[in-house]
Write a protein that holds these residues in place. Structure first.
Motif, PDB file in Angstrom:
ATOM      1  N   THR A  27      27.092 -10.389  -3.897  1.00  0.00           N
ATOM      2  CA  THR A  27      27.380  -9.614  -5.074  1.00  0.00           C
ATOM      3  C   THR A  27      28.289  -8.816  -4.125  1.00  0.00           C
ATOM      4  O   THR A  27      27.681  -8.669  -2.548  1.00  0.00           O
ATOM      5  CB  THR A  27      26.365  -8.782  -5.767  1.00  0.00           C
ATOM      6  N   TRP A  28      29.657  -7.863  -4.320  1.00  0.00           N
ATOM      7  CA  TRP A  28      30.039  -6.989  -3.860  1.00  0.00           C
ATOM      8  C   TRP A  28      29.198  -5.812  -3.374  1.00  0.00           C
ATOM      9  O   TRP A  28      28.165  -5.509  -4.751  1.00  0.00           O
ATOM     10  CB  TRP A  28      31.093  -6.340  -4.917  1.00  0.00           C
TER      11      TRP A  28
ATOM     12  N   THR B 241      34.401 -13.245  -9.244  1.00  0.00           N
ATOM     13  CA  THR B 241      34.146 -12.772 -10.539  1.00  0.00           C
ATOM     14  C   THR B 241      35.355 -12.197 -10.829  1.00  0.00           C
ATOM     15  O   THR B 241      35.516 -10.973 -10.182  1.00  0.00           O
ATOM     16  CB  THR B 241      33.552 -12.316 -10.930  1.00  0.00           C
TER      17      THR B 241
ATOM     18  N   GLU C 168      30.422 -16.649 -10.767  1.00  0.00           N
ATOM     19  CA  GLU C 168      29.986 -16.592 -11.775  1.00  0.00           C
ATOM     20  C   GLU C 168      28.687 -17.518 -11.544  1.00  0.00           C
ATOM     21  O   GLU C 168      27.993 -16.377 -11.125  1.00  0.00           O
ATOM     22  CB  GLU C 168      30.112 -16.969 -13.100  1.00  0.00           C
TER      23      GLU C 168
ATOM     24  N   GLU D 239      28.713  -1.981  -3.208  1.00  0.00           N
ATOM     25  CA  GLU D 239      30.053  -1.059  -2.682  1.00  0.00           C
ATOM     26  C   GLU D 239      30.047  -0.193  -2.049  1.00  0.00           C
ATOM     27  O   GLU D 239      28.669   0.567  -1.211  1.00  0.00           O
ATOM     28  CB  GLU D 239      29.996  -0.891  -4.452  1.00  0.00           C
TER      29      GLU D 239
ATOM     30  N   ARG E  49      41.473  -6.319  -8.750  1.00  0.00           N
ATOM     31  CA  ARG E  49      40.134  -5.834  -8.649  1.00  0.00           C
ATOM     32  C   ARG E  49      39.892  -5.072  -7.782  1.00  0.00           C
ATOM     33  O   ARG E  49      41.038  -4.735  -6.709  1.00  0.00           O
ATOM     34  CB  ARG E  49      39.605  -6.987  -8.148  1.00  0.00           C
TER      35      ARG E  49
ATOM     36  N   GLU F 196      24.963  -2.636  -6.213  1.00  0.00           N
ATOM     37  CA  GLU F 196      25.531  -3.288  -6.508  1.00  0.00           C
ATOM     38  C   GLU F 196      26.630  -3.326  -7.677  1.00  0.00           C
ATOM     39  O   GLU F 196      26.335  -3.085  -8.016  1.00  0.00           O
ATOM     40  CB  GLU F 196      24.556  -4.857  -6.842  1.00  0.00           C
ATOM     41  N   GLY F 197      27.896  -4.849  -6.922  1.00  0.00           N
ATOM     42  CA  GLY F 197      28.792  -4.697  -7.738  1.00  0.00           C
ATOM     43  C   GLY F 197      28.419  -5.942  -8.437  1.00  0.00           C
ATOM     44  O   GLY F 197      28.004  -6.771  -8.835  1.00  0.00           O
ATOM     45  N   PRO F 198      29.297  -6.237  -9.177  1.00  0.00           N
ATOM     46  CA  PRO F 198      29.426  -7.472  -9.834  1.00  0.00           C
ATOM     47  C   PRO F 198      29.623  -8.373  -8.592  1.00  0.00           C
ATOM     48  O   PRO F 198      30.047  -8.872  -7.507  1.00  0.00           O
ATOM     49  CB  PRO F 198      31.210  -7.788 -10.525  1.00  0.00           C
ATOM     50  N   LYS F 199      29.518 -10.227  -9.538  1.00  0.00           N
ATOM     51  CA  LYS F 199      29.689 -11.775  -8.050  1.00  0.00           C
ATOM     52  C   LYS F 199      31.010 -11.232  -7.765  1.00  0.00           C
ATOM     53  O   LYS F 199      31.760 -11.447  -8.417  1.00  0.00           O
ATOM     54  CB  LYS F 199      28.799 -12.668  -8.892  1.00  0.00           C
TER      55      LYS F 199
ATOM     56  N   TYR G 222      29.911  -8.106   1.470  1.00  0.00           N
ATOM     57  CA  TYR G 222      29.028  -8.299  -0.169  1.00  0.00           C
ATOM     58  C   TYR G 222      28.132  -8.812   0.397  1.00  0.00           C
ATOM     59  O   TYR G 222      27.800  -8.967   1.882  1.00  0.00           O
ATOM     60  CB  TYR G 222      29.442  -9.424  -0.436  1.00  0.00           C
TER      61      TYR G 222
END
Length: 163
Positions: free
Chosen positions: A149-150, A163, A144, A152, A96, A157-160, A102
């Motif tokens: 959340t990340w 994950t 999940e 960026e 990733r 906001e990025g994904p959780k 975060y």
């Protein structure tokens, strides 16, 4: 043509050359960014083919694992030490993108983490089952159903996390 007109013409030509150079530099920068994305994807794909050795662990900062590393410091809410993958394991590549900040959904605050913890997340996104919020001063779940959340680099906001 007067001296003033010649100087103005020379100036106008120089400005046109500068504009053309800037446009060329912008196009080159876009090409570099696009190829960097492709390179990162290829590296992530390759890293994903290398199994993660979760037994190759140490404490953040390079220390050996201790039995008391999970003890919470009441003044900070943080553990005495945090487990990370070893440098050798992290150097096998990231599956990733590397991210070191975060946002906590509960309070909205952004927390940053040390480089070796961030690299562990990038190498093995499911390595941790929780993380720390610097504002709430406590640990909460990731994954999940997690609370983070990340954040960026561009402020989006990025994904959780996890994950």
């Amino acid at each position: 043509m007067t001296e003033l007109e010649q100087a103005q013409t020379a100036y106008d030509i120089a400005v046109q050359h500068q504009h053309a150079a800037e446009q060329g530099a912008l196009a080159a920068r876009k090409a570099v960014l696009e190829t960097k994305k492709q390179l990162d994807i290829a590296k992530q794909y390759l890293a994903a083919t290398i199994p993660v050795d979760r037994s190759a662990r140490q404490l953040s900062g390079g220390g050996a694992l201790t039995d008391d590393h999970r003890e919470i410091n009441p003044a900070t809410g943080q553990q005495k030490g945090y487990v990370v993958l070893s440098e050798a394991e992290r150097s096998k590549g990231y599956v990733r993108p590397f991210r070191d900040a975060y946002r906590h959904a509960k309070c909205g605050a952004i927390t940053t983490m040390s480089r070796d913890i961030a690299a562990t997340y990038a190498r093995d996104p499911e390595f941790y089952d929780g993380t720390f919020c610097s504002t709430c001063r406590s640990h909460f779940p990731v994954g999940e159903n997690g609370q983070f959340t990340w954040y960026e680099m561009d402020g989006t906001e990025g994904p959780k996390v996890g994950t």
